[in-house]
Design an enzyme around this catalytic site. Sequence first.
Site, mmCIF file in Angstrom:
data_model
loop_
_atom_site.group_PDB
_atom_site.id
_atom_site.type_symbol
_atom_site.label_atom_id
_atom_site.label_comp_id
_atom_site.label_asym_id
_atom_site.label_seq_id
_atom_site.Cartn_x
_atom_site.Cartn_y
_atom_site.Cartn_z
ATOM 1 N N LYS A 200 0.828 -1.216 0.000
ATOM 2 C CA LYS A 200 0.000 0.000 0.000
ATOM 3 C C LYS A 200 0.863 1.269 0.000
ATOM 4 O O LYS A 200 2.082 1.196 0.074
ATOM 5 C CB LYS A 200 -0.975 -0.041 1.173
ATOM 6 C CG LYS A 200 -1.958 -1.234 1.078
ATOM 7 C CD LYS A 200 -3.041 -1.029 0.047
ATOM 8 C CE LYS A 200 -3.737 -2.290 -0.446
ATOM 9 N NZ LYS A 200 -4.520 -3.044 0.485
HETATM 10 C C1 LIG Z 1 -5.549 -4.137 0.772
HETATM 11 C C2 LIG Z 1 -7.012 -3.898 0.832
HETATM 12 C C3 LIG Z 1 -7.765 -4.142 2.003
HETATM 13 C C4 LIG Z 1 -7.209 -4.870 3.177
HETATM 14 O O1 LIG Z 1 -6.150 -4.257 3.805
HETATM 15 P P1 LIG Z 1 -5.364 -5.066 4.936
HETATM 16 O O2 LIG Z 1 -4.605 -3.978 5.657
HETATM 17 O O3 LIG Z 1 -4.457 -6.025 4.219
HETATM 18 O O4 LIG Z 1 -6.345 -5.743 5.796
HETATM 19 C C5 LIG Z 1 -9.082 -3.766 2.033
HETATM 20 N N1 LIG Z 1 -9.671 -3.213 0.965
HETATM 21 C C6 LIG Z 1 -9.014 -2.991 -0.187
HETATM 22 C C7 LIG Z 1 -9.740 -2.354 -1.330
HETATM 23 C C8 LIG Z 1 -7.666 -3.347 -0.296
HETATM 24 O O5 LIG Z 1 -7.019 -3.167 -1.463
#
Ligand SMILES: *Cc1c(COP(=O)(O)O)cnc(C)c1O
Length: 396
Positions: A200
């Site tokens: 991210k």
């Molecule tokens: C990555 C992601 C999540 C989950 O994030 P985590 O921190 O891994 O739980 C939720 N929604 C979307 C759209 C994502 O891309």
Amino acid sequence: MARPDQPFDPAIPFALPDIGRAEIDAVTAVLESRWLTTGGRAAEFEERFRNAVEAPHAVALNSCTAALHLALEAVGVGPGDLVFVPAYTFAASAEVVRYLGARPVLLDVDPVTLNLCAETLEAAVEEAERAGERSKAVIPVHIAGVPCEMADIWEVARRHDLAVIEDAAHAFPAARDGVTTGWMPDDIVGAVCFSFYATKTITTGEGGMLVTNSAELADRVRTMSLHGLSRQAWNRYASGGSWRYDIVAPGYKYNLTDVAAAMGLAQLARAGEMRDRRAAIGRVYSEAFAGLPLVTPTVPHGCESAWHLYLLRVDPEFGASRDDLITSLSKRGIGTSVHFIPLHLHPYYREEFGYVPTDLPVATAEFQKVLSLPIYSAMSDADVDRVAAAVRESVS
Ligand SMILES: *Cc1c(COP(=O)(O)O)cnc(C)c1O
């Protein structure tokens, strides 16, 4: 080193975290302090993050999934409730609805942004009302870092008494019409959930943050993030803390460690700089692809995208295929991904709720065309040029 199957080494991975000296030093300092779990660094990360997104309250958690789950719990979603979720998203956005025994109602998305829009939401809520069902919440997802039109979604939420839980896993830092993603109006019940997963825009390895306008909601989330205890371990084990605590609910184990929070603080300090770099990479790509039979991403007027993803679309009408482009880029050592296989096409949602591909035609059609190119601040100019050239060669 050249590998026989990869003539164009070194390969460019789809994603790579931008980790520098500051992150390594911050984590080392936590290890040297011997306070490893949730403590002072997590509290500081909450404070700085909520300031960055202009939210009154923040709770650091170990994932965005945890944040979504606890937000739904805190607004009172329970068995039989309906929660509206765009189909065009990752597994996490809808599975959390199932954790609470509620029903995710999958909705189609805008063909340009792939985001949920207010008209689609309102039509679905009205249909549920006519059927006598209990609409409880909506989970808008800001795909690729382009914020949904929240002003319109908040209007629908006011009219139909819905809680609004934003999945902002892609959207830090982002804004729309001068409103920072993370801020919400006082009369809206809900929260905004961010992800610090390894791929991210800022990362703590695994991690997340919930922000909200409500002190009460933040308190509930904090309690439920640590076994339903009335006090945090930070208070219990810090000098001057008390050994006494009450269990007020059967909570979860979703707290963020100080090791992760220290990394988050270092990443947060560079978030703007890293975003600017991703935006510049996006511009290079879009200019390089002008005139090719490809659809480049559109950032609507008034949006400041976080540029988490560069979603390129290959229209089958142009005689090319998305799958062939992925294969061709892979042969040239370029990693790609597909965001997302819409939820209604997956076996669980098909079998459990009876969805068929034609139920959500835009999500189904756009999924066939889309691929994500590498876009991260650790890419060099040469990497970016190589990706652009590889795409050009592959489609011409
Ligand atoms: C990555 C992601 C999540 C989950 O994030 P985590 O921190 O891994 O739980 C939720 N929604 C979307 C759209 C994502 O891309």
